[in-house]
Design a protein around this motif. Structure first.
Motif, PDB file in Angstrom:
ATOM      1  N   GLU A  37       0.353  -1.172   0.079  1.00 51.15           N
ATOM      2  CA  GLU A  37       0.353  -0.126  -0.022  1.00 51.15           C
ATOM      3  C   GLU A  37       0.797   1.708  -0.099  1.00 51.15           C
ATOM      4  OE1 GLU A  37      -3.318   2.399   2.524  1.00 51.15           O
ATOM      5  OE2 GLU A  37      -2.731   0.371   3.492  1.00 51.15           O
ATOM      6  N   ASP A  40       2.202   1.412  -3.154  1.00 47.83           N
ATOM      7  CA  ASP A  40       1.620   1.590  -4.659  1.00 47.83           C
ATOM      8  C   ASP A  40       0.809   2.614  -4.065  1.00 47.83           C
ATOM      9  OD1 ASP A  40       2.353  -0.365  -5.984  1.00 47.83           O
ATOM     10  OD2 ASP A  40       0.415  -1.971  -4.443  1.00 47.83           O
ATOM     11  N   THR A  41       0.264   3.655  -2.940  1.00 45.56           N
ATOM     12  CA  THR A  41      -0.005   4.862  -2.834  1.00 45.56           C
ATOM     13  C   THR A  41       0.757   6.280  -2.802  1.00 45.56           C
ATOM     14  OG1 THR A  41      -0.468   4.495  -0.657  1.00 45.56           O
ATOM     15  CG2 THR A  41      -2.276   3.525  -1.987  1.00 45.56           C
TER      16      THR A  41
END
Length: 449
Positions: A37, A40-41
């Motif tokens: 997470e 990817d973010t």
């Protein structure tokens, strides 16, 4: 690039050390899902702090064995993000600052001036204004004593002494003894007393910091040497023993257990009180102990390259490096490294790698030999491919704060806080244009001459 500078100057080759291990390092507080997470973010590289671990370590420090009262001062140079400062302030910790600018940073985060203590290699201009606000000053040289007495006559101060011995993981982290510039040499105590009395000032604190590891015998000796300095200053009410509490970063390390290893400190204070009738208040200044294992750096595998066969290596190139975690390049420091594969079917596969950073610098190495920053060391890791996530554990102390950010014009990495497996941004990634925004053009025509 042939223009890359080399850290290992004068050496044509590097010695290889193979780290034998029956197992590989595992994630500390992150889960693979949270690591993905973040990647990817938020993007990589990114520092991730764990609120629960920070709180646990702070609670352990607040329980440090003491006889007549305790103040825990967080050595904020370890990791000075405002979110961390606010957390520790809410838990009752005070703060050890190493520059006037750190004092300003702590105050900007809501820390009262009276909760800040300044012990600095450079006693900067305007320190007397901080004294007026309630900041506590520990003078670290005879010149600093002279400056304090001139600017703050009649005021209370502390003296940081070099007691004549020191310890540390390397010569670069030793802050005591004849090879260290930190503190006033102990034999100048009488000189300090004369200077302070002449200015009508009062020495109320003695400060030492030499690093003591986890040996109770060493702790007793260090405490005894430090407390002996208090005998020379009858108005001293506080003895600050600094930090130096060893943290187990690697699986084979032995860390300091404050309750058992440091119990002798309480005994020394009680013996001093029995002999001199003075109950000294104890201060400690943990930095690494509070933050080292409370954070990691989340990076990505950018490339994998091989060199030769029998004498060659397989290198993992990260999208991070000394711009984020300098300690391996500087000290040969060891950090657990975990490859988190995007394809879970590779989780059981193993391969030996040298892990390096993204800088055009041969010394940008994440896996040096212990204490030898110029020596290659291979690590057994999960088999990696470009795009996998790599987590460099134990990156909470002297990593974000001591990085070589902006080298090769890489922007400063963001920071996040993990709270119940939820990701909260506590520092944004630096905008690349901010790297050069303070640059100023030469006057017109200068370059053309």
């Amino acid at each position: 690039s042939p223009h890359c500078p080399r850290v290992a100057r004068g050496r044509s080759t590097r010695r290889l050390v193979k780290m034998s291990t029956s197992d590989i390092d595992t994630l500390n507080f992150l889960t693979p899902e949270v690591a993905f997470e973040i990647a990817d973010t938020i993007g990589t590289p990114c520092y991730a702090y764990d609120l629960a671990t920070l709180k646990k370590q702070a609670e352990a420090a607040l329980a440090f064995p003491n006889a007549y009262g305790l103040t825990v001062r967080y050595a904020m140079k370890a990791a000075p993000n405002a979110a961390i400062l606010k957390l520790f302030h809410s838990m009752g910790l005070h703060f050890d600052c190493s520059s006037i600018f750190e004092v300003q940073r702590a105050m900007a985060a809501g820390v009262p001036p009276a909760h800040c203590s300044l012990s600095s290699q450079e006693l900067g201009e305007g320190f007397e204004k901080l004294v007026e606000q309630g900041v506590k000053i520990n003078c670290c040289s005879l010149l600093q004593v002279e400056k304090f007495c001139a600017k703050c006559p009649g005021k209370e101060l502390g003296l940081r002494f070099n007691p004549g011995v020191g310890s540390g993981g390397t010569s670069k982290t030793n802050v005591g003894g004849p090879s260290s510039s930190f503190g006033i040499w102990h034999e100048y105590a009488d000189k300090c007393s004369e200077m302070v009395k002449a200015a009508g000032c009062k020495v109320v604190r003695v400060h030492t910091h030499i690093g003591s590891g986890s040996d109770p015998a060493v702790w007793r000796r260090c405490t005894g040497m430090s407390i002996a300095l208090c005998e020379k200053f009858p108005e001293v009410t506080v003895l600050n023993l600094g930090g130096g509490y060893k943290v187990a970063r690697m699986r084979t390390d032995k860390g300091t257990n404050l309750q058992t290893d440091c119990a002798v400190v309480k005994d020394e204070f009680e013996q001093f009180s029995s002999k001199f009738g003075r109950k000294l208040h104890l201060e400690i200044e943990p930095g690494t102990f509070l933050s080292a294992n409370s954070a990691c750096l989340v990076a990505s595998v950018h490339d994998i390259v091989q060199t030769g066969t029998d004498e060659g290596h397989t290198f993992i190139k990260l999208d991070a490096g000394m711009t984020d975690v300098l300690r391996p390049s500087l000290y040969g420091a060891q950090h657990p490294i975990v490859v988190v594969p995007r394809d879970a079917s590779r989780a059981s596969k193993r391969k030996s790698y040298v892990v390096c950073g993204h800088c055009c610098e041969s010394g940008d190495l994440m896996t040096p030999a212990p204490g030898e920053p110029e020596t290659l060391s291979e690590r057994m890791l999960c088999e990696a491919v470009p795009g996998d996530v790599v987590v460099i554990e134990a990156s909470g102390a002297y990593c974000s704060s001591m990085s070589t950010k902006n080298y090769n014009s890489f922007p400063e990495a963001p920071e996040v806080m993990i709270v119940d497996n939820k990701v909260h941004v506590i520092r944004k990634r630096q905008v690349v244009e901010d790297i050069w925004k303070n640059e100023v053009d030469l006057p017109a025509g200068v370059i053309a001459k």
